[in-house]
Scaffold this motif. Structure first.
Motif, short mmCIF file in Angstrom:
data_model
loop_
_atom_site.label_atom_id
_atom_site.label_comp_id
_atom_site.label_asym_id
_atom_site.label_seq_id
_atom_site.Cartn_x
_atom_site.Cartn_y
_atom_site.Cartn_z
N LEU A 31 -5.42 0.02 9.94
CA LEU A 31 -6.19 -0.37 8.75
C LEU A 31 -6.53 -1.85 8.80
CD1 LEU A 31 -7.31 0.28 5.91
CD2 LEU A 31 -5.06 -0.33 5.03
N ILE A 32 -5.58 -2.68 9.19
CA ILE A 32 -5.84 -4.12 9.32
C ILE A 32 -6.88 -4.37 10.40
CG2 ILE A 32 -4.82 -6.35 9.98
CD1 ILE A 32 -2.18 -5.37 8.71
N SER A 33 -6.74 -3.68 11.52
CA SER A 33 -7.70 -3.81 12.61
C SER A 33 -9.10 -3.42 12.15
CB SER A 33 -7.25 -2.94 13.78
OG SER A 33 -8.14 -3.06 14.85
N GLN A 34 -9.22 -2.32 11.43
CA GLN A 34 -10.53 -1.88 10.91
C GLN A 34 -11.08 -2.89 9.90
OE1 GLN A 34 -9.39 1.98 9.47
NE2 GLN A 34 -10.06 3.00 11.35
N GLY B 277 -0.09 -0.43 -6.09
CA GLY B 277 0.99 -0.97 -5.28
C GLY B 277 0.84 -0.74 -3.79
N THR B 278 -0.31 -0.28 -3.33
CA THR B 278 -0.47 -0.03 -1.90
C THR B 278 -1.02 -1.23 -1.14
OG1 THR B 278 -2.66 0.94 -2.31
CG2 THR B 278 -0.78 2.46 -2.18
N GLY B 279 -1.41 -2.28 -1.85
CA GLY B 279 -1.88 -3.49 -1.17
C GLY B 279 -3.39 -3.58 -1.02
N LYS B 280 -4.10 -2.96 -1.96
CA LYS B 280 -5.57 -3.01 -1.90
C LYS B 280 -6.08 -4.45 -1.94
CE LYS B 280 -6.04 -0.41 -5.51
NZ LYS B 280 -4.65 -0.03 -5.80
N ASN C 274 1.21 -13.82 8.47
CA ASN C 274 0.66 -14.72 7.44
C ASN C 274 0.66 -14.10 6.06
OD1 ASN C 274 0.19 -16.64 9.39
ND2 ASN C 274 -1.98 -16.16 9.62
N LEU C 275 0.47 -12.79 5.98
CA LEU C 275 0.44 -12.11 4.69
C LEU C 275 1.81 -11.57 4.28
CD1 LEU C 275 -2.93 -10.16 5.06
CD2 LEU C 275 -2.52 -12.28 3.81
N ASN C 276 2.82 -11.90 5.07
CA ASN C 276 4.19 -11.45 4.82
C ASN C 276 4.29 -9.93 4.71
OD1 ASN C 276 5.30 -14.07 4.79
ND2 ASN C 276 4.59 -14.35 2.68
N ILE C 277 3.59 -9.25 5.59
CA ILE C 277 3.67 -7.79 5.63
C ILE C 277 4.83 -7.44 6.55
CG2 ILE C 277 2.47 -5.67 6.31
CD1 ILE C 277 -0.17 -7.18 5.76
N VAL C 278 5.80 -6.72 5.99
CA VAL C 278 7.00 -6.44 6.77
C VAL C 278 6.93 -5.12 7.51
CG1 VAL C 278 8.56 -7.90 5.44
CG2 VAL C 278 8.13 -5.57 4.68
N VAL D 23 -4.55 -7.10 -0.98
CA VAL D 23 -4.23 -7.78 0.28
C VAL D 23 -5.33 -7.50 1.31
CG1 VAL D 23 -2.58 -7.89 2.20
CG2 VAL D 23 -1.74 -7.73 -0.15
N ILE D 24 -5.76 -6.24 1.41
CA ILE D 24 -6.82 -5.86 2.34
C ILE D 24 -8.14 -6.51 1.92
CG2 ILE D 24 -8.20 -3.92 3.21
CD1 ILE D 24 -5.41 -4.16 4.46
N ALA D 25 -8.44 -6.52 0.62
CA ALA D 25 -9.68 -7.13 0.13
C ALA D 25 -9.72 -8.63 0.48
CB ALA D 25 -9.82 -6.93 -1.37
N LYS D 26 -8.59 -9.32 0.28
CA LYS D 26 -8.53 -10.75 0.62
C LYS D 26 -8.66 -10.96 2.14
CE LYS D 26 -5.85 -12.28 -3.34
NZ LYS D 26 -4.56 -12.77 -3.84
N LEU D 27 -8.04 -10.08 2.91
CA LEU D 27 -8.13 -10.14 4.36
C LEU D 27 -9.59 -10.03 4.81
CD1 LEU D 27 -6.88 -10.02 7.24
CD2 LEU D 27 -6.71 -7.56 6.92
N ILE D 28 -10.30 -9.06 4.26
CA ILE D 28 -11.71 -8.88 4.62
C ILE D 28 -12.51 -10.10 4.20
CG2 ILE D 28 -13.80 -7.53 4.14
CD1 ILE D 28 -11.92 -5.04 3.92
#
Length: 167
Positions: free
Chosen positions: A126-129, A147-150, A113-117, A152-157
């Motif tokens: 990290l996604i699991s945590q 550019g590390t996707g911070k 869904n987040l287009n993470i390749v 993306v992780i913030a939106k995921l949480i």
């Protein structure tokens, strides 16, 4: 000293009566819960207690014996719950495994869904945590280089949190 045990004692515990009759309980099973009843003269119930000398779990009810107002000893009534305990442990193990598979599927779906390749195991962990912490009220600090996707992780949480409809 042990003065009486019925034949079910042998059936349940697999210990011949001759091996215990007239013996000191502390010698046979030094950590027996019945010793506490003998010392405190109060009843005790334990749903699951381990008998080390025979490697079994039992559910036990123990009572002091009082005759004419005088303490005479103690009695225990128990049933073998070793198999039940093993089944509960197996259910717990399978439940944990199912939860791990569920998390893997969830991580995979989120990655799509987040287009993470990338499929780096560190990033998947990290996604699991992030999914685990999203279910709590903990404050989270997301750190990393540009550019590390911070974000993306913030939106995921945020999207998986209990407050996903709020700022």
């Amino acid at each position: 000293l042990i003065f009486y045990a019925n034949k079910n004692y042998t059936t349940i515990l697999g210990v011949p009566l001759g091996k215990i009759m007239g013996k000191n309980l502390r010698v046979i099973e030094s950590e027996a819960a019945l010793i506490e009843v003998l010392e405190k003269k109060k009843p005790i119930t334990k749903e699951k207690t381990y008998i080390k000398s025979i490697d079994k779990y039992v559910s036990v009810r123990m009572f002091p014996l009082i005759a004419e107002g005088e303490f005479q000893g103690a009695v225990s009534i128990f049933k073998d719950v070793t198999e039940t305990n093993k089944l509960n442990n197996e259910i717990e193990r399978i439940s944990q495994q199912a939860q791990a598979y569920k998390t893997q599927i969830q991580v995979s779906n989120i990655r799509k869904n987040l287009n993470i390749v990338g499929k780096d195991p560190h990033y998947e962990r990290l996604i699991s945590q992030a999914l685990v912490v999203a279910k709590t009220d903990a404050t989270v600090l997301v750190r990393g280089e540009n550019g590390t996707g911070k974000e993306v992780i913030a939106k995921l949480i945020q999207s998986n949190s209990l407050r996903n409809k709020h700022p």
